[in-house]
Design a protein around this motif. Structure first.
Motif, short mmCIF file in Angstrom:
data_model
loop_
_atom_site.label_atom_id
_atom_site.label_comp_id
_atom_site.label_asym_id
_atom_site.label_seq_id
_atom_site.Cartn_x
_atom_site.Cartn_y
_atom_site.Cartn_z
N TYR A 97 20.93 156.84 36.06
CA TYR A 97 20.91 156.02 34.85
C TYR A 97 21.10 154.55 35.20
O TYR A 97 20.36 153.68 34.71
CB TYR A 97 21.99 156.47 33.87
N GLU A 98 22.10 154.25 36.01
CA GLU A 98 22.38 152.85 36.36
C GLU A 98 21.19 152.20 37.07
O GLU A 98 20.86 151.04 36.82
CB GLU A 98 23.63 152.79 37.25
N HIS A 99 20.54 152.97 37.94
CA HIS A 99 19.37 152.44 38.66
C HIS A 99 18.25 152.11 37.68
O HIS A 99 17.66 151.02 37.74
CB HIS A 99 18.90 153.47 39.69
N LEU A 100 17.96 153.03 36.75
CA LEU A 100 16.90 152.79 35.77
C LEU A 100 17.26 151.64 34.85
O LEU A 100 16.42 150.80 34.52
CB LEU A 100 16.64 154.07 34.97
N PHE A 101 18.51 151.59 34.41
CA PHE A 101 18.97 150.51 33.53
C PHE A 101 18.78 149.15 34.21
O PHE A 101 18.31 148.19 33.59
CB PHE A 101 20.45 150.73 33.18
N ASN A 102 19.13 149.05 35.47
CA ASN A 102 18.98 147.80 36.21
C ASN A 102 17.52 147.40 36.35
O ASN A 102 17.18 146.21 36.27
CB ASN A 102 19.64 147.91 37.59
N ILE A 103 16.65 148.40 36.54
CA ILE A 103 15.21 148.13 36.62
C ILE A 103 14.73 147.55 35.29
O ILE A 103 13.96 146.57 35.25
CB ILE A 103 14.44 149.42 36.95
N CYS A 104 15.18 148.14 34.18
CA CYS A 104 14.78 147.67 32.85
C CYS A 104 15.24 146.23 32.63
O CYS A 104 14.49 145.39 32.10
CB CYS A 104 15.37 148.57 31.76
N THR A 130 9.79 165.56 30.59
CA THR A 130 10.22 164.17 30.39
C THR A 130 11.46 164.12 29.53
O THR A 130 12.44 163.42 29.85
CB THR A 130 9.10 163.33 29.75
N VAL A 131 11.45 164.86 28.43
CA VAL A 131 12.62 164.90 27.54
C VAL A 131 13.82 165.52 28.26
O VAL A 131 14.95 165.03 28.15
CB VAL A 131 12.29 165.68 26.25
N ARG A 132 13.58 166.57 29.02
CA ARG A 132 14.67 167.21 29.76
C ARG A 132 15.26 166.25 30.78
O ARG A 132 16.48 166.17 30.96
CB ARG A 132 14.19 168.49 30.46
N TYR A 133 14.39 165.49 31.44
CA TYR A 133 14.88 164.53 32.42
C TYR A 133 15.70 163.44 31.74
O TYR A 133 16.75 163.04 32.25
CB TYR A 133 13.72 163.90 33.19
N PHE A 134 15.23 162.98 30.59
CA PHE A 134 15.96 161.94 29.87
C PHE A 134 17.34 162.44 29.45
O PHE A 134 18.34 161.73 29.62
CB PHE A 134 15.17 161.49 28.65
N ILE A 135 17.41 163.64 28.91
CA ILE A 135 18.68 164.15 28.38
C ILE A 135 19.61 164.62 29.51
O ILE A 135 20.79 164.26 29.55
CB ILE A 135 18.42 165.32 27.40
N THR A 136 19.08 165.42 30.44
CA THR A 136 19.90 166.03 31.48
C THR A 136 19.99 165.19 32.74
O THR A 136 21.03 165.11 33.38
CB THR A 136 19.34 167.43 31.84
N GLY A 137 18.87 164.54 33.09
CA GLY A 137 18.83 163.79 34.33
C GLY A 137 19.37 162.38 34.22
O GLY A 137 19.79 161.79 35.21
N LEU A 138 19.34 161.81 32.99
CA LEU A 138 19.84 160.44 32.77
C LEU A 138 21.04 160.43 31.84
O LEU A 138 22.10 159.92 32.17
CB LEU A 138 18.71 159.57 32.19
N GLY A 139 20.86 160.98 30.64
CA GLY A 139 21.97 161.12 29.71
C GLY A 139 22.52 159.81 29.19
O GLY A 139 21.79 158.83 29.03
N GLU A 140 23.82 159.78 28.95
CA GLU A 140 24.47 158.63 28.32
C GLU A 140 24.96 157.62 29.35
O GLU A 140 25.33 157.98 30.47
CB GLU A 140 25.67 159.10 27.48
N GLN A 141 25.00 156.37 28.91
CA GLN A 141 25.57 155.30 29.73
C GLN A 141 27.09 155.40 29.69
O GLN A 141 27.67 155.69 28.65
CB GLN A 141 25.11 153.94 29.21
N ALA A 142 27.73 155.17 30.82
CA ALA A 142 29.19 155.26 30.88
C ALA A 142 29.83 154.01 30.29
O ALA A 142 29.30 152.90 30.40
CB ALA A 142 29.64 155.43 32.32
N TYR A 143 30.98 154.18 29.64
CA TYR A 143 31.73 153.05 29.07
C TYR A 143 32.76 152.57 30.09
O TYR A 143 33.45 153.37 30.73
CB TYR A 143 32.44 153.47 27.79
N PHE A 144 32.83 151.26 30.25
CA PHE A 144 33.84 150.67 31.14
C PHE A 144 34.74 149.76 30.32
O PHE A 144 34.27 148.80 29.72
CB PHE A 144 33.16 149.88 32.26
N GLY A 145 36.01 150.06 30.29
CA GLY A 145 36.95 149.24 29.53
C GLY A 145 38.18 150.04 29.15
O GLY A 145 38.27 151.25 29.42
N ASN A 146 39.14 149.37 28.49
CA ASN A 146 40.41 150.01 28.14
C ASN A 146 40.64 150.13 26.64
O ASN A 146 41.62 150.74 26.21
CB ASN A 146 41.58 149.21 28.75
N SER A 147 39.75 149.53 25.84
CA SER A 147 39.94 149.55 24.40
C SER A 147 39.41 150.85 23.80
O SER A 147 38.23 151.19 23.98
CB SER A 147 39.21 148.35 23.75
#
Length: 487
Positions: free
Chosen positions: A97-104, A258-275
């Motif tokens: 996910y992080e790799h694809l996000f950075n490409i975008c 494609t949908v399976r890869y999006f859901i299972t292979g990429l999924g959700e972006q992780a949250y970074f923070g304390n709030s």
């Protein structure tokens, strides 16, 4: 000197990291292929371990003493392995996910600026650069175009989104939410008038659209899809015209995987923070983003008048401009809208969406080599033709491309001026060719010898070329400045 400008190098690197294949196996495509192959193996292994857990638990219920302790120890070991699979899946998914996000993010950085005009200039440069370094003759057309298609399509999707917002024609509630009540007539300056809201729009709308465009056909690289494309013995041309039944099966596999890869292979972006509140808001927004991307992928199959046209129309356009088929002909690329209009007539996409893209690109794609008749000082047509390259989006008239001239007085130049080439001067159109019918064959041969780098090979071609092949010209670093603003 044959080399690349910084921008050209950036585009090539980005394409390589998106749909390239390398020994490091670290492109978006490589990671997806690895997911498809390893996920099936992992699923099988987990199934075997789960069966073993069931068997051990059954034995445990009957065991006593030392035998029971031994079974408990085995059960703990198997459960640890199962947990390990889950941790590996989570870690790999986050990395993908992080790799694809950075490409975008990088795509948006290279194709957008501070306002609408700069978005268009930078996007024209990006799209034109891809066209200009892509081979238009020879054996490497399919391989190159396959790598470039997804990223080219993603940029077109962004520019279509801008056009829809400016026209006030956004009909998707998710996108409307992030427009933050910005009126259509203010959208061109969204980035400067409301920078924080615009960054939210980029994060939650533009990046998901780019992401969807990049992975839209990733399912074609699943082993089941590859078996159809390559044949059972892997000896078929993957770019051949498929039989109708093969085509149907491939479309089904591509969408499903494609949908399976999006859901299972990429999924959700992780949250970074304390709030805790920020985390809850982020998770909620991320879940809505997942729904939005999945909706984009699903609706692009049969978009009707919906948001799926942001993927479907650029997909069809790109399949012609960067065709992987054996019948690819560079000189026929301006016919792309004949294909798009036919698709709209068949109900495969929206005619309104096709018209919007036509307004953006015009008839001639970015980077296309135009041959035209220059004018003499008195305005009369010259007795020769010159070369130019399409270098701007949004022509005033779709039939009249905005270009940078590449030759003057039959000699190549690195810093030509920008001109608009009208239909009556563009040799792509047969009626324009007739205007030069009085010029002798000797004169035309003389012009061809001056302008064609491989003149001997081209003597059998039309003496009045409908277009010209720009790759050799663009391979020179000093000629890669077609988008520099002239003073």
């Amino acid at each position: 000197m044959i080399s690349d400008s910084i921008f050209t190098s950036q585009v090539k690197s980005l394409i390589s990291r998106t749909f390239g294949r390398s020994a490091a196996h670290d492109s978006v495509l490589d990671r997806a292929i690895n997911f498809f192959t390893s996920h099936a193996f992992a699923a099988h292994q987990k199934e075997l371990l789960t069966e073993k857990v069931d068997k051990l638990q059954s034995q445990l219920s009957k065991a006593k003493g030392n035998s029971k302790k031994a079974i408990e120890q085995q059960l703990n070991q198997v459960n640890t392995k199962l947990l390990g699979f889950g941790e590996q899946d989570t870690s790999a998914r986050k990395t993908r996910y992080e790799h694809l996000f950075n490409i975008c993010e990088e795509i948006i950085s290279l194709t957008e600026g501070e306002d609408f005009n700069e978005n268009n200039r930078k996007s024209a440069q990006f799209l034109g650069t891809i066209q200009l370094f892509s081979p238009t003759e020879g054996a490497k057309i399919s391989q190159n175009n396959e790598q470039c298609k997804s990223i080219y399509k993603a940029v077109l999707s962004l520019r279509m989104l801008d056009a829809l917002c400016i026209a006030g024609q956004v009909n998707d509630e998710y996108v409307k939410h992030y427009l933050q009540d910005i009126p259509a007539d203010k959208f061109k300056n969204f980035a400067t008038e409301a920078p924080e809201a615009y960054q939210e729009f980029v994060l939650w709308v533009k990046i998901p659209i780019v992401m969807a465009a990049l992975i839209q056909d990733i399912g074609n690289f699943h082993p089941d899809a590859q078996e159809i494309l390559l044949g059972e013995n892997a000896d078929q041309d993957p770019h051949r015209t498929l039989l109708i039944e093969e085509r149907k099966q491939l479309l089904q596999i591509n969408y499903r995987e494609t949908v399976r890869y999006f859901i299972t292979g990429l999924g959700e972006q992780a949250y970074f923070g304390n709030s805790r509140d920020d985390r809850d808001n982020f998770v909620q927004a991320e879940q809505k983003r997942l729904v939005f991307v999945r909706h984009l992928l699903k609706s692009s199959v049969h978009p009707k008048e919906g948001i799926g046209n942001l993927l479907k129309v650029p997909q069809i356009y790109t399949s012609i401009i960067l065709s992987t088929k054996a019948n690819y002909q560079y000189k026929l690329l301006p016919k792309v809208y004949q294909v798009l209009n036919q698709n709209a007539e068949r109900g495969n996409c929206s005619q309104k969406a096709v018209d919007i893209l036509y307004r953006i690109t015009g008839m001639f794609p970015q980077g296309y080599g135009v041959t035209y008749i220059p004018s003499e000082s008195d305005g009369s047509p010259s007795d020769c033709y010159e070369y130019a390259i399409v270098n701007r989006l949004y022509p005033d008239n779709p039939l009249h491309p905005k270009c940078r001239i590449a030759t003057r007085k039959l000699g190549f130049i690195g810093f030509g001026q920008d001109i608009t080439i009208s239909k009556d001067r563009n040799l792509y159109f047969p009626e324009t060719v007739k205007k030069m019918s009085s010029i002798s064959k000797e004169r035309l041969n003389e012009i061809l010898e001056l302008l064609a780098s491989n003149y001997k090979e081209r003597q059998d071609l039309d003496l009045l070329p409908r277009c010209w092949h720009t790759k050799d010209f663009f391979s020179m670093k000093n000629n890669q400045k077609l988008w520099v603003k002239l003073t």
